[in-house]
Design an enzyme around this catalytic site. Structure first.
Site, mmCIF file in Angstrom:
data_model
loop_
_atom_site.group_PDB
_atom_site.id
_atom_site.type_symbol
_atom_site.label_atom_id
_atom_site.label_comp_id
_atom_site.label_asym_id
_atom_site.label_seq_id
_atom_site.Cartn_x
_atom_site.Cartn_y
_atom_site.Cartn_z
ATOM 1 N N HIS A 286 -1.001 21.898 54.327
ATOM 2 C CA HIS A 286 -2.281 21.290 54.707
ATOM 3 C C HIS A 286 -2.995 20.757 53.469
ATOM 4 C CE1 HIS A 286 -6.031 21.676 57.525
ATOM 5 N NE2 HIS A 286 -6.224 20.733 56.622
ATOM 6 N N HIS B 101 -4.866 16.888 51.640
ATOM 7 C CA HIS B 101 -5.329 15.511 51.818
ATOM 8 C C HIS B 101 -5.009 14.742 50.539
ATOM 9 C CE1 HIS B 101 -7.684 16.592 55.450
ATOM 10 N NE2 HIS B 101 -7.795 17.756 54.834
ATOM 11 N N LEU B 102 -4.152 13.734 50.668
ATOM 12 C CA LEU B 102 -3.785 12.950 49.482
ATOM 13 C C LEU B 102 -4.601 11.661 49.377
ATOM 14 C CD1 LEU B 102 0.109 13.424 49.396
ATOM 15 C CD2 LEU B 102 -1.638 14.660 48.093
ATOM 16 N N ASN C 106 -5.953 11.843 58.058
ATOM 17 C CA ASN C 106 -7.256 11.158 58.031
ATOM 18 C C ASN C 106 -7.374 10.201 56.849
ATOM 19 O OD1 ASN C 106 -7.326 13.300 56.220
ATOM 20 N ND2 ASN C 106 -9.523 13.611 56.448
ATOM 21 N N HIS D 216 -7.467 22.081 63.973
ATOM 22 C CA HIS D 216 -8.665 22.444 63.195
ATOM 23 C C HIS D 216 -9.696 22.841 64.244
ATOM 24 C CE1 HIS D 216 -12.134 21.216 60.332
ATOM 25 N NE2 HIS D 216 -12.705 21.314 61.512
ATOM 26 N N ASP E 196 -5.647 23.201 51.807
ATOM 27 C CA ASP E 196 -6.659 22.253 52.297
ATOM 28 C C ASP E 196 -7.241 21.444 51.132
ATOM 29 O OD1 ASP E 196 -8.179 20.755 54.018
ATOM 30 O OD2 ASP E 196 -9.511 22.383 54.642
#
Lengths: 429, 309
Positions: free
Chosen positions: A62, A64-65, A96, A181, A306
């Site tokens: 989990h 976010h890149l 996202n 989520h 995260d």
């Protein structure tokens, strides 16, 4: 390229190994794991791992890149460098992005960019719904075929129970894990945990009910449809107890937590510290205890970061306006060692399992082990090395961490991805 | 006494002694206010800028007058016609004001912690004139000044705060200040407007307004800030006023010599009946006068850092 890792304490939770062994890598593959291996040749890089831990490369299920679309926060190159520095060899990135990972073109973009500039393996997670809007299903079959390893609407959780029910059932066709989520938005109109600290700071609080109601909903949906669901970043005692009971009842439920939920409490927000603002919010001591109990008894299957990079300006502002989330790749393992292993809550093998094999098993990506004839994704850890977190040294483009200045135990010495040394002696190659 | 503190962000950060020092100084300032010639040299050569992101009549004007009575310069930034309207961030606006040689920035903002953010980004003293739901320290100081003036002291007083506690920065600042000075604080109002775990601040919470008011020395009504309400916290204004408003009957439950305070502006007929607004126990106008005195004291004390006590 051949590598011989000598005399390390090899920990491989999948195969129940915790022993001083050697590992021989030839042509990207682990060829042999055993005692006193004897390979020689001028082209062999020999790594002396005595006194160190040799483990499967970590798997983050989990993160976010921010690529494509928000490259000012992070991109695949900087994000995977940061991951490698933290000992991760595989990361699964949330959808996202801009555009959202709800079509094959974006999946292809991420795959090809990772192959050309990525330091670690990148596994995209697709959207459950088109545009993360919760209205129409994303083409889950096509996404899976293109290479996504799971689907999730992450921070825009599916509001409608019937839509979620259909998504869980439909995803079964493609054996695609659904990551939820859990947050009832109408109960989460706030910016930190609801309690004494929110009261004295005059900040709008988020009730734990916002998380727990949706955890209950998704458990019930999974049970009644005989589908599986994975609960993302569990943060409350109530959620841990719900998952524990669901597992005892035989529901196909797995869950993860993040390092900040077993190390920090809402107290970290004091002084309007925007680097302590995340969603779900930091909770209380009692919740931290429950998270640690959940990790110990197996209720919580995995530890994910995260990793949520944000630009300095997006955090250097009014608390209400600040973005949610913190970077996590470069501190996760050390936080686990310091707050779980050194305290006796988990064994080193237990920690490594939750950060490698267990998340890999949930995603079905065949990583997180030291099996012979598999890709040589390996991390070498000096578990006793003490260091002080300095966000300015992070390889991530973003520095939004509440752990700046923390003294932690355990450093990554080597990260090897597919037989390629990406981090050598703690230095990114 | 204030140990060179740069900013006044909230009463949570002040000791009882520091609060007393401000109240004592305000007493001298009130004397200045009562004079025909209201000019002193306490702020001579110093400048005060008011930066208000929310509407205000009394707070803003009283800070500006306070500065002028003490011989200082004062200017106000009108957020609606300034660069804020062009999207300038709070930090950049504060830095800009700071770069003009300002000695004090008086800030009001709709978000909790905004004054703290301003303070981190300014050399000038930052005076919090209300940040979101967090604190409004000069309001509480003027409330305590009024109580002290009428009752002789704060210690041992029973103060009932009634109404929308959850959204009230006035309530929070009063609770910090009053409990530090030894008052007993009781809270009453709809339970949807009482924030969680507020008992840990050393107050007693009552579900009914009359229980909170019984035997009080001071009754403080709070404005129902309808602009901040989410729907569903109470049904109607009529029901609110019937069960949680302060009228003569409810006020009579307090001690006969009890004081009635309200930070203003009052929603007449909602949290206070028109009759109690004008009753002899009501000190609402006195509070306004005292507000100027307290703000004179605050501006003086917080801008004289590094100078002789």
């Amino acid at each position: 390229m051949r590598i011989l890792i000598k005399n390390g304490r090899v920990i491989d939770p999948k195969n129940g190994i915790d022993d001083v062994l050697d590992i021989y890598i030839d042509n990207k593959i682990i060829e042999e794991v055993g005692k006193d291996l004897d390979y020689s040749g001028a082209d062999i890089e020999e790594i002396d791992a005595s006194g160190k831990i040799v483990a499967p490369g970590l798997v983050d299920m989990h993160c976010h890149l921010r690529d494509p679309g928000q490259e000012y926060k992070e991109d695949i190159e900087s994000g995977t460098k940061s991951a490698a520095m933290g000992g991760f060899t595989s990361v699964a990135c949330m959808p996202n992005t801009e555009p959202v990972i709800d079509n094959v073109a974006v999946v292809e973009y991420i795959k090809s960019k990772s192959e050309s500039v990525g330091s670690v393996n990148v596994f995209p997670i697709g959207a459950i719904s088109k545009g993360l809007k919760g209205e129409e299903l994303a083409p889950i079959g096509e996404l899976k075929f293109a290479g996504v390893v799971a689907v999730s609407d992450d921070g825009n959780p599916v509001t409608s129970p019937s839509f979620m029910r259909n998504a869980l059932i439909y995803a079964k066709n493609f054996d695609t894990p659904v990551i939820s989520h859990c947050e009832v938005k109408s109960l989460s109109d706030g910016c930190m945990n609801e309690g004494y600290v929110s009261t004295i700071l005059g900040l709008r609080g988020i009730s734990r009910a916002a998380e727990e109601i949706m955890v209950s909903r998704d458990i019930i949906l999974a049970k009644t449809t005989e589908a599986s669901v994975h609960i993302a970043h569990v943060s409350t005692r109530g959620s841990v107890e719900l998952v524990r009971r669901a597992k005892a009842d035989g529901a196909q439920v797995t869950c993860e937590t993040c390092p900040h939920y077993f190390t920090l409490t809402e107290e970290a927000v004091m002084g309007y510290n925007t680097n302590a603002k995340m969603n779900p919010p930091l909770r209380t001591d009692d919740d931290v205890k429950a998270i640690i109990e959940g990790l110990k008894d197996g209720t919580i299957d995995a530890i994910a970061t995260d990793h949520a990079p944000h630009h300095f300006d997006e955090k250097d502002c009014e608390f209400d306006r600040a973005k949610n989330g913190i970077v996590g790749f470069e501190t996760a393992l050390s936080l686990g060692i310091t707050y779980l292993v050194k305290t006796g809550a988990l064994t080193m093998s237990g920690l490594i399992d939750k950060m490698s094999y267990s998340p890999s098993r949930i995603l079905g990506i065949g990583k997180g082990s030291l099996c012979e004839k598999t890709a040589a994704d390996i991390v070498i850890i000096d578990e006793n090395s003490e260091w002080t977190v300095d966000v300015n040294s992070f390889y991530s483009k973003s520095k939004n961490s509440p752990f700046d200045g923390f003294k932690l135990c355990g450093k990554v010495v080597y990260t090897i991805v597919g037989g390629r040394v990406v981090v050598r002696d703690g230095i990114l190659m | 006494m204030l140990d060179g503190m740069k900013d006044l962000l909230g009463l949570r950060d002040l000791s009882a002694e520091q609060i007393e020092k401000i109240l004592e100084t305000a007493k001298a300032m009130k004397f200045v206010l009562s004079q025909k010639n209201k000019k002193t040299a306490h702020l001579l050569g110093k400048s005060v800028v008011t930066l208000f992101y929310e509407n205000s009549t009394r707070t803003r004007l009283s800070f500006e007058l306070a500065s002028k009575y003490l011989g200082g310069f004062s200017s106000g930034v009108s957020v609606g016609v300034s660069s804020v309207a062009k999207g300038e961030t709070l930090i950049d606006t504060v830095r800009t004001i700071d770069a003009m040689g300002t000695d004090a920035i008086v800030i009001r903002h709709s978000m909790s912690g905004a004054a703290h953010l301003a303070a981190k980004n300014a050399r000038a003293s930052v005076i919090n004139a209300g940040d979101g739901m967090n604190e409004h320290p000069t309001q509480a100081l003027l409330d305590m000044f009024t109580m002290k003036e009428k009752k002789g002291g704060i210690k041992g007083l029973k103060v009932a705060i009634v109404g929308d506690i959850a959204h009230s920065r006035v309530a929070r600042s009063n609770i910090w200040g009053l409990t530090k000075l030894g008052a007993k604080v009781s809270l009453g109002g709809p339970l949807t407007l009482i924030p969680p775990e507020i008992e840990c601040m050393g107050v007693k919470v009552y579900g009914s307004v009359h229980e909170a008011i019984i035997d009080a020395d001071v009754v403080m009504g709070l404005r129902i800030q309808t602009e901040r309400q989410k729907s569903g916290l109470f049904p109607t204004i009529g029901e609110y006023s019937r069960f949680f408003g302060i009228d003569e009957k409810r006020l009579s439950l307090a001690r006969p010599d009890a004081l009635l305070l309200h930070p203003g502006p009052v929603n007449r007929g909602v949290e206070l009946s028109s009759a109690v607004v004008r009753c002899p126990q009501s000190l609402i106008e006195e509070q306004v006068t005292n507000g100027v005195a307290v703000r004179m004291a605050v501006l003086y004390l917080f801008t004289k850092r590094g100078e002789e006590e």
